[in-house]
Every structure is written in structure tokens, then in C-alpha cells.
Design a protein around this motif. Structure first.
Motif, PDB file in Angstrom:
ATOM      1  N   VAL A 111      34.465  41.294  37.070  1.00 26.05           N
ATOM      2  CA  VAL A 111      35.466  41.299  38.131  1.00 26.05           C
ATOM      3  C   VAL A 111      36.499  42.391  37.819  1.00 26.05           C
ATOM      4  O   VAL A 111      36.919  42.559  36.672  1.00 26.05           O
ATOM      5  N   VAL A 112      36.870  43.153  38.833  1.00 26.31           N
ATOM      6  CA  VAL A 112      37.827  44.243  38.678  1.00 26.31           C
ATOM      7  C   VAL A 112      39.125  43.857  39.378  1.00 26.31           C
ATOM      8  O   VAL A 112      39.131  43.488  40.558  1.00 26.31           O
ATOM      9  N   GLY A 113      40.214  43.924  38.642  1.00 20.11           N
ATOM     10  CA  GLY A 113      41.524  43.725  39.238  1.00 20.11           C
ATOM     11  C   GLY A 113      42.153  45.080  39.508  1.00 20.11           C
ATOM     12  O   GLY A 113      42.017  46.006  38.704  1.00 20.11           O
ATOM     13  N   PHE A 114      42.838  45.213  40.660  1.00 20.30           N
ATOM     14  CA  PHE A 114      43.509  46.483  40.940  1.00 20.30           C
ATOM     15  C   PHE A 114      44.939  46.232  41.416  1.00 20.30           C
ATOM     16  O   PHE A 114      45.203  45.334  42.206  1.00 20.30           O
ATOM     17  N   ALA A 115      45.847  47.040  40.865  1.00 17.64           N
ATOM     18  CA  ALA A 115      47.263  46.958  41.201  1.00 17.64           C
ATOM     19  C   ALA A 115      47.607  48.099  42.141  1.00 17.64           C
ATOM     20  O   ALA A 115      47.118  49.224  41.971  1.00 17.64           O
ATOM     21  N   MET A 116      48.472  47.814  43.117  1.00 15.38           N
ATOM     22  CA  MET A 116      48.733  48.778  44.187  1.00 15.38           C
ATOM     23  C   MET A 116      50.220  49.106  44.300  1.00 15.38           C
ATOM     24  O   MET A 116      51.084  48.371  43.814  1.00 15.38           O
ATOM     25  N   GLN A 117      50.479  50.252  44.966  1.00 16.41           N
ATOM     26  CA  GLN A 117      51.841  50.711  45.230  1.00 16.41           C
ATOM     27  C   GLN A 117      51.929  51.079  46.708  1.00 16.41           C
ATOM     28  O   GLN A 117      51.179  51.917  47.199  1.00 16.41           O
ATOM     29  N   TRP A 118      52.857  50.437  47.411  1.00 12.13           N
ATOM     30  CA  TRP A 118      52.950  50.523  48.862  1.00 12.13           C
ATOM     31  C   TRP A 118      53.723  51.759  49.281  1.00 12.13           C
ATOM     32  O   TRP A 118      54.833  52.025  48.800  1.00 12.13           O
ATOM     33  N   GLU A 119      53.140  52.557  50.196  1.00 11.16           N
ATOM     34  CA  GLU A 119      53.762  53.795  50.673  1.00 11.16           C
ATOM     35  C   GLU A 119      54.208  53.685  52.133  1.00 11.16           C
ATOM     36  O   GLU A 119      54.620  54.680  52.723  1.00 11.16           O
ATOM     37  N   GLY A 120      54.113  52.495  52.714  1.00 12.94           N
ATOM     38  CA  GLY A 120      54.470  52.315  54.118  1.00 12.94           C
ATOM     39  C   GLY A 120      55.898  51.826  54.299  1.00 12.94           C
ATOM     40  O   GLY A 120      56.786  52.101  53.491  1.00 12.94           O
ATOM     41  N   ASP A 121      56.129  51.102  55.387  1.00 15.76           N
ATOM     42  CA  ASP A 121      57.438  50.564  55.731  1.00 15.76           C
ATOM     43  C   ASP A 121      58.006  49.783  54.554  1.00 15.76           C
ATOM     44  O   ASP A 121      57.419  48.791  54.100  1.00 15.76           O
ATOM     45  N   PRO A 122      59.168  50.185  54.016  1.00 17.22           N
ATOM     46  CA  PRO A 122      59.710  49.487  52.841  1.00 17.22           C
ATOM     47  C   PRO A 122      60.093  48.045  53.102  1.00 17.22           C
ATOM     48  O   PRO A 122      60.287  47.271  52.156  1.00 17.22           O
ATOM     49  N   GLU A 123      60.208  47.653  54.358  1.00 15.40           N
ATOM     50  CA  GLU A 123      60.537  46.264  54.683  1.00 15.40           C
ATOM     51  C   GLU A 123      59.290  45.382  54.775  1.00 15.40           C
ATOM     52  O   GLU A 123      59.414  44.152  54.868  1.00 15.40           O
ATOM     53  N   GLY A 170      44.695  43.085  43.910  1.00 13.15           N
ATOM     54  CA  GLY A 170      43.385  42.852  44.489  1.00 13.15           C
ATOM     55  C   GLY A 170      42.380  42.490  43.408  1.00 13.15           C
ATOM     56  O   GLY A 170      42.509  42.921  42.256  1.00 13.15           O
ATOM     57  N   LEU A 171      41.377  41.700  43.775  1.00 13.04           N
ATOM     58  CA  LEU A 171      40.280  41.334  42.884  1.00 13.04           C
ATOM     59  C   LEU A 171      38.971  41.652  43.592  1.00 13.04           C
ATOM     60  O   LEU A 171      38.821  41.373  44.791  1.00 13.04           O
ATOM     61  N   HIS A 172      38.021  42.216  42.855  1.00 12.69           N
ATOM     62  CA  HIS A 172      36.774  42.627  43.503  1.00 12.69           C
ATOM     63  C   HIS A 172      35.590  42.474  42.560  1.00 12.69           C
ATOM     64  O   HIS A 172      35.668  42.768  41.370  1.00 12.69           O
ATOM     65  N   ARG A 173      34.485  42.003  43.135  1.00 12.27           N
ATOM     66  CA  ARG A 173      33.183  42.001  42.468  1.00 12.27           C
ATOM     67  C   ARG A 173      32.222  42.842  43.291  1.00 12.27           C
ATOM     68  O   ARG A 173      32.290  42.845  44.514  1.00 12.27           O
ATOM     69  N   ARG A 174      31.326  43.529  42.605  1.00 10.76           N
ATOM     70  CA  ARG A 174      30.354  44.384  43.285  1.00 10.76           C
ATOM     71  C   ARG A 174      29.651  43.632  44.401  1.00 10.76           C
ATOM     72  O   ARG A 174      29.186  42.512  44.234  1.00 10.76           O
ATOM     73  N   GLY A 175      29.601  44.242  45.591  1.00  8.07           N
ATOM     74  CA  GLY A 175      28.882  43.683  46.702  1.00  8.07           C
ATOM     75  C   GLY A 175      29.640  42.679  47.531  1.00  8.07           C
ATOM     76  O   GLY A 175      29.128  42.210  48.553  1.00  8.07           O
ATOM     77  N   ALA A 176      30.859  42.327  47.126  1.00  8.60           N
ATOM     78  CA  ALA A 176      31.656  41.342  47.856  1.00  8.60           C
ATOM     79  C   ALA A 176      32.882  42.000  48.464  1.00  8.60           C
ATOM     80  O   ALA A 176      33.226  43.148  48.143  1.00  8.60           O
TER      81      ALA A 176
END
Length: 358
Positions: free
Chosen positions: A228-240, A247-253
Motif C-alpha cells: 500500500v502506498v501512502g501519499f501526502a499532498m499540498q493544495w494549490e487551489g482556493d485557500p479557503e 491518500g492511500l493506494h493499492r495497485r489496480g484499485a
């Protein structure tokens, strides 16, 4: 001059008698971390699970993250992204063994990983003219000679990690940047993704988020049990906007996106700086230096709780809980809601803690 059989065997025996160094020769660290010292100099440190220093190697400038060799006391440290060099450090002797430079028109993007049992180093890079992503391939056994490259399947790659079979996973942040000053050039149309590449460089799978989350730059990665791969994100859209940053992801899902309750999620200010699983795989956590928070989740993405710590970012898994570092020199252990200080030094820890697989 002809070498006779006796002298050849003597030379062979002498070579085999040379001791091979291990991480024990660097104090048996469990983690690596970059820091800025009180005198404004920079260094790479080895840390035990108890937060103690095991070695210190000076750096010429700020380091972002790195990669530790799986068997010998050698680490690659990357300049603060975007960078034009990476240093291969002898962590036992305190020396620079090699200085890596990307090809003309490329830059390192702060992260790398060893594969093939430590025989190959993989680095994240982008092309200056359009931020197209590449993985650089470097032969460790041939003194870190560059032997090739592979497209990452996206724009602005940041972290790369390996699965157990040496499949490579890349967080393509989706942001094109000016090579001189890192000005973001394509925010309205940015398209981040999570890409899986075979060890040979074939694109196996690409994962994108829903259209309304295309501003969520996929940056930092961690691998849990079972791939399982965990991914951390940084938001570039509306600051509000209040959006998931884990996010969590497994191959094919399909990816599973996870958030804290709204009040806690808002505190993060759209920024997750590091991610790690604990060693059991039962928990995954992200940190936010902007929000001064660690957020814990179970393996299914359900929120478990928050820990407050100013300027916390560095994060690595322990047998139970997490090791954290902050910008004020603190090293701490978090287990559940409890936080225990381990060490404090007159230095500013940088963004990441690198776990060694030793």
C-alpha cells in the motif's frame, strides 16, 4: 610484467581481508536527517530510535532529503529543491565520496532511492524547459556513473519510493516551475499523478485524482505492508477550501482519500510536509509544519487523532508510533496521543527523516 599464480593469490587474499564497513561503523543509526546549525552551517546527522546523534557530516548548503544505502554506511543527500548537485557521503569517515550532477538542462528534485540491493541509485529530476519528469539511473558499483534515465509519466516529480519487487512509485506533483526562481507556471491546468514504473522503466499504472482535486499536488510518499502506498499532498487551489491531504493506494484499485474533522483539517492550511507508516502498518500519519500538527489515521484512512507540535515536519515510523523532528531542534516520539521528548539540540531540523533499512 607477468603476474605469477602465487602473487595473484596473495593479492586476492589481501583484498578479501579488507573489512567491509557497515552502518555499525557509523554508530548504528536508524534514521538520517539534515539540519541547519546555530552558526548557519549545514550537516547530515545519523539518529538512533532514541533520538541520539550517531554521526555528523558537514554539508556545503541546505539539504532537503536523501537516501541511505541498504548495507554500507553511505548516504546520498540532495540539495534543496531544485538542485544541481547531490553528494554521496561516507557516513563512517565523514567524507564526500562523489558529487553527482544531472545532465545539462536538468535539476534534481530532492529525493532518491536505492534499488537492486543497493547496486543502483534512482533520482527524481525534471527538465528545466518544461518541468517534464525523469528518473536518473546511477550505477553504484561503477562509482555512481550515470547509466540512463526514464520518464516519470508526469510533470514536476518529487519523491520516488520502491516496492518490495523494486517497482518504483513516483509522486508527480504536476507543477511546472521556472528553473531560476521556482515560480509556479501552470497552476490553472496542473495535473498531478501517482505513477508506477517497472524496474526496467515501463509505465505500469498512473493514478489521478478527481477533477475537483486537480490542484492537490502529490508530493511525498511512504510504503506500508503489502505494497500500500501512502501519499501526502499540498493544495494549490482556493485557500479557503477544505480538502483531503492524505491518500492511500493499492495497485489496480481506486485511491482512498482521508481527512480529519473539518476544524482539524483547516488547521493544516492545505499543506502536508511528510508521511510515514508505523512499522506494523496499522497507522499512517502526516505532518504539517504550517499547522503545527501530526494527524494519525488507521490503515483504512479513518482519522485517529492529532498531535500538536510547532513546526513539526520530519516523520518516520517506529515499532509503535512515530519519530518526529521539528524546526527548533526537537526530536520526539509520538505513540497514540502521547508525545515524549527524546532530544533537543541547537539546530533546525529540515523537512524529512529518512529511515534506514538496516
Amino acid at each position: 610484467m607477468r603476474t605469477n599464480r602465487r602473487s595473484f593469490l596473495a593479492a586476492l587474499l589481501a583484498a578479501s581481508a579488507v573489512p567491509r564497513l557497515s552502518w555499525a561503523d557509523a554508530g548504528s543509526p536508524s534514521f538520517l536527517a539534515c539540519a541547519r546549525e546555530a552558526d548557519e552551517s549545514y550537516a547530515l546527522y545519523g539518529l538512533t530510535e532514541g533520538g541520539a546523534d550517531t554521526f555528523r557530516v558537514p554539508l556545503p548548503a541546505r539539504g532537503h532529503a536523501g537516501a541511505g544505502h541498504p548495507t554500507r554506511p553511505e548516504a546520498v543527500v540532495f540539495a534543496r529543491r531544485p538542485g544541481a548537485y547531490a553528494l554521496v557521503l561516507d557516513c563512517a569517515g565523514g567524507e564526500v565520496r562523489h558529487r553527482l550532477t544531472p545532465p545539462e538542462g536538468r535539476q534534481f528534485n530532492g529525493h532518491g532511492v536505492f534499488i537492486a540491493g543497493g547496486d543502483l541509485l534512482v533520482t527524481t529530476e525534471q527538465r528545466a524547459e518544461d518541468s517534464a519528469g525523469y528518473l536518473g539511473l546511477w550505477s553504484v558499483t561503477d562509482n555512481y556513473r550515470r547509466i540512463g534515465e526514464r520518464p516519470t509519466g508526469g510533470i514536476g516529480p518529487h519523491e520516488v519510493v520502491r516496492l518490495a519487487d523494486d517497482t518504483l512509485v513516483i509522486g508527480n506533483g504536476g507543477i511546472a516551475t521556472d528553473p531560476a526562481d521556482r515560480t509556479k507556471l501552470n497552476i490553472p491546468v496542473m495535473r498531478p499523478n501517482l505513477a508506477y514504473l517497472s524496474p526496467e522503466g515501463d509505465l505500469l499504472e498512473t493514478v489521478e485524482l478527481a477533477e475537483d482535486l486537480h490542484f492537490n499536488s502529490i508530493r511525498h510518499l511512504a510504503v506500508g505492508p503489502g505494497g500500500v502506498v501512502g501519499f501526502a499532498m499540498q493544495w494549490e487551489g482556493d485557500p479557503e477550501a477544505i480538502v483531503p491531504l492524505l491518500g492511500l493506494h493499492r495497485r489496480g484499485a481506486a485511491p482512498v482519500l482521508a481527512s480529519a474533522p473539518e476544524v482539524e483539517q483547516r488547521v493544516l492550511q492545505g499543506y502536508a510536509g511528510s508521511i510515514a507508516f508505523d512499522r506494523t502498518g496499522a497507522e499512517v500519519a502526516i505532518t504539517s509544519p504550517r499547522g503545527g500538527r501530526l494527524h494519525r489515521f488507521d490503515a483504512a484512512g479513518s482519522f485517529l487523532g492529532a498531535v500538536t507540535r510547532a513546526d513539526v515536519c520530519g516523520l518516520a515510523g517506529l515499532a509503535q508510533g512515530f519519530l518526529m523532528t521539528d524546526g527548533s531542534g526537537g526530536v520526539l516520539m509520538s505513540e497514540g496521543e502521547a508525545v515524549r521528548p527524546l532530544a533537543r539540540s541547537p539546530r533546525n531540523w529540515d523537512n524529512h527523516v529518512i529511515a534506514l533499512s538496516v
